[in-house]
Design a protein around this motif. Structure first.
Motif, short mmCIF file in Angstrom:
data_model
loop_
_atom_site.label_atom_id
_atom_site.label_comp_id
_atom_site.label_asym_id
_atom_site.label_seq_id
_atom_site.Cartn_x
_atom_site.Cartn_y
_atom_site.Cartn_z
N ALA A 59 0.39 -1.33 -0.14
CA ALA A 59 -0.17 0.25 0.04
C ALA A 59 0.70 1.21 -0.10
N THR A 60 1.80 1.12 0.81
CA THR A 60 2.91 2.67 1.20
C THR A 60 3.29 2.28 -0.34
N ILE A 61 3.70 1.86 -1.19
CA ILE A 61 5.15 1.50 -2.01
C ILE A 61 3.94 2.41 -3.40
N THR A 62 3.14 1.43 -3.70
CA THR A 62 1.57 1.62 -4.66
C THR A 62 1.24 3.64 -4.39
N GLN A 63 1.01 4.05 -3.59
CA GLN A 63 0.49 4.89 -3.05
C GLN A 63 1.58 6.34 -3.52
N ARG A 64 3.24 5.64 -2.89
CA ARG A 64 4.27 6.90 -3.64
C ARG A 64 3.88 6.75 -5.27
N ALA A 65 3.62 5.56 -6.20
CA ALA A 65 3.90 5.61 -7.46
C ALA A 65 2.39 6.41 -7.78
N THR A 66 1.82 7.15 -7.24
CA THR A 66 0.43 8.00 -7.58
C THR A 66 0.96 8.79 -8.84
N PRO A 67 2.04 9.37 -8.51
CA PRO A 67 2.49 10.81 -9.65
C PRO A 67 2.90 10.04 -10.82
N TRP A 68 3.76 8.73 -10.70
CA TRP A 68 4.52 8.10 -11.69
C TRP A 68 4.26 7.25 -12.63
N LEU A 69 2.76 6.50 -12.26
CA LEU A 69 3.17 4.78 -12.61
C LEU A 69 2.11 5.02 -14.33
N ALA A 70 1.37 6.23 -14.58
CA ALA A 70 1.06 6.29 -15.58
C ALA A 70 1.41 6.84 -16.57
N PHE A 71 2.51 7.22 -16.22
CA PHE A 71 3.77 8.11 -17.21
C PHE A 71 4.24 7.49 -18.01
N ILE A 72 4.94 6.08 -16.72
CA ILE A 72 5.46 4.91 -16.82
C ILE A 72 5.30 4.24 -17.70
N THR A 73 4.06 3.48 -17.37
CA THR A 73 3.31 2.54 -17.99
C THR A 73 3.13 3.41 -19.84
#
Length: 398
Positions: free
Chosen positions: A107-121
Motif C-alpha cells: 500500500a505504501t509503495i503503490t501510493q508513492r507510485a501515484t504521480p509516476w505510474l501512468a507516465f511510466i506505463t
C-alpha cells in the motif's frame, strides 16, 4: 502492446457516420436470427421490440469501465499467461507470499507510485514492451525518485553514477538526471532495450538480469549454463542471489497487481493520465518563483522535480520543469514562453576552466552547455576518465 477490445477499437476509430451505420445495422435482425416460421411483415410491435433490443445491446456494448493507471497497466501485461516451469513458479510464489505477508508495504509503495505510474506505463507501452517493466521501480526504489543506496545508486531506477554518465544523464552540483523521473525513465528503457538487442536477441529477462548485475556477470552465467547443455535462459542460470530474485520479484508483484482482490491487496486510485504537466524552459527559474507564479505549493514542485538539487532549474543542465496538472494552463504557457521576472541571459562560455575535485567531463560539459567531444577535441583528451584536479581545460576555440 496494449490490447483493446473490438468495441473499444470501434469507439476510438469510428466517425459519427460510422456509428450511425452501426446503429442501423444493429436495429435490423439478421437472417440467421429471424424466426424460421410464423414471421409476418404485419407485426410492427414485434419489429419495434426487436429493434429496441438490438439498439439496447449495442449501447450496452459501448459501456466501458472507467480507465485508470492500473487498468491500462494490466492491459499491457504480457507475462501473466506464460507457463513457467514448476521450479521457476515456486520462486515466483515465494515472493508472492512475501508481499502478501506485508500488505501495508504494498500500500505504501503503490501510493508513492501515484504521480509516476501512468507516465511510466505510457512510456513502456509506446515501446511495445511488456507492462511488467513499468513495475521495476517497485523493486529498485520502492517508487521513491529520491532514493539513494549505500553503493551510490540513485533515483527511481537506481542508476550508479558511471552508468548514468554513460547513458547521458547529466550530473553536477545543481542537477542529477538520475533523480529526474522523465530523463531517467527514458534512459532506463533505452538501457533495457539496448542490452536485450546487443547481447540477448531481444530476451528481456536476461536483459533485466544484466540491468541488475551487469552484462558481464550474466554473459558468463549464460556461457556456463550452455557448457552444461542448458538453454541459457534466465531461469536456469546461476547468478548472484539478488539477481536470482530480481525477475521472480517482478513476476510476483505483477501477479498481485493483475488480480489484487485474489491476494487481498488494496491498490490506491491512480488516474489514467499523468498527474503533472511539462514546462519547457529556456531560462533559469527557482521553485519559489514557480510556486508564486503558478499558485501551487513549493513542496509539490519539489516532489515532482527531485533532480533539482538546489531548488532551481538551470537550462544548461535541465530544460523541463514538472508542475501539478491542476496548475493554470495559461501560466504554464507563459512560463514556457519565457515570460518570467526571473528570466536571465545565459552567461558567456569562459575560455578556460580549472578542474575541481569531484568534477568529471560530463558535468563540466553540461555546466557550460558544451559537448564532451568538443572539450576532448580542444584539449587532445583521449579518455574522459583521465581528468585531474587542478588541470586547466580550454573551452573555447577563440
Amino acid at each position: 502492446m496494449t490490447n483493446r477490445t473490438t468495441w473499444q477499437r470501434l469507439i476510438l476509430s469510428a466517425s459519427s457516420s460510422t456509428l450511425t451505420a452501426l446503429l442501423l445495422c444493429a436495429s435490423v435482425p439478421t437472417q440467421a436470427s429471424a424466426p424460421t416460421s410464423g414471421f409476418s411483415a404485419k407485426t410492427p410491435n414485434t419489429d419495434v421490440a426487436s429493434s429496441s433490443a438490438y439498439v439496447s445491446h449495442f449501447w450496452d456494448a459501448l459501456v466501458l469501465e472507467p480507465q485508470t493507471a492500473w487498468s491500462q497497466l494490466r492491459k499491457s501485461f504480457a507475462w501473466q499467461d506464460q507457463r513457467l516451469s514448476a521450479q521457476a513458479q515456486a520462486r515466483v510464489d515465494k515472493w508472492i507470499e512475501h508481499y502478501r505477508a506485508s500488505p501495508e508495504n504494498i500500500a505504501t509503495i503503490t501510493q508513492r507510485a501515484t504521480p509516476w505510474l501512468a507516465f511510466i506505463t505510457q512510456q513502456v507501452d509506446a515501446r511495445n514492451l511488456p507492462g511488467e517493466i513499468a513495475l521495476i521501480p517497485f523493486i529498485e526504489s520502492s517508487f521513491d525518485p529520491s532514493a539513494r543506496s549505500h553503493r551510490g545508486a540513485a533515483g527511481l531506477w537506481q542508476f550508479m553514477p558511471g552508468t548514468g554518465d554513460a547513458l547521458g544523464l547529466v550530473r553536477n552540483g545543481h542537477y542529477d538526471g538520475r533523480l529526474d523521473v522523465i530523463t531517467s525513465t527514458q534512459a532506463a528503457l533505452d538501457y533495457i532495450e539496448m542490452q536485450a538487442d546487443q547481447w540477448y536477441d531481444g530476451n528481456l529477462p536476461l536483459s533485466l538480469a544484466a540491468y541488475n548485475a551487469g552484462a558481464g556477470t550474466v554473459n558468463r552465467a549464460v556461457r556456463n549454463a550452455q557448457s552444461q547443455g542448458k538453454s541459457g535462459h534466465y531461469w536456469n542460470l546461476q547468478l548472484p542471489n539478488e539477481t536470482m530474485q530480481y525477475v521472480p520479484k517482478l513476476h510476483a508483484i505483477a501477479a498481485i497487481v493483475a488480480d489484487p482482490e485474489r491476494y487481498n491487496v488494496n491498490l490506491p486510485e491512480i488516474e489514467a493520465e499523468p498527474a503533472f504537466a511539462k514546462v519547457q524552459l529556456s531560462h533559469s527559474l527557482t521553485l519559489s518563483e514557480a510556486s508564486r507564479l503558478l499558485d501551487v505549493e513549493q513542496s509539490a514542485l519539489a516532489e515532482l522535480n527531485p533532480g533539482l538539487l538546489n531548488g532551481a532549474i538551470d537550462p544548461r543542465s535541465a530544460q523541463t520543469l514538472l508542475v501539478p496538472d491542476e496548475a493554470s494552463h495559461a501560466m504554464i504557457a507563459k512560463l514556457s514562453q519565457g515570460e518570467s521576472q526571473s528570466a536571465q541571459v545565459a552567461e558567456p562560455i569562459p575560455d578556460t576552466y580549472r578542474v575541481e575535485r569531484g568534477d568529471n567531463l560530463s558535468t563540466i560539459a553540461a555546466r557550460h552547455n558544451l559537448t564532451q567531444q568538443h572539450i576532448m577535441r580542444l584539449n587532445a583528451i583521449e579518455r574522459p576518465d583521465t581528468l585531474q584536479p587542478g588541470q586547466l581545460l580550454t573551452l573555447s576555440d577563440s
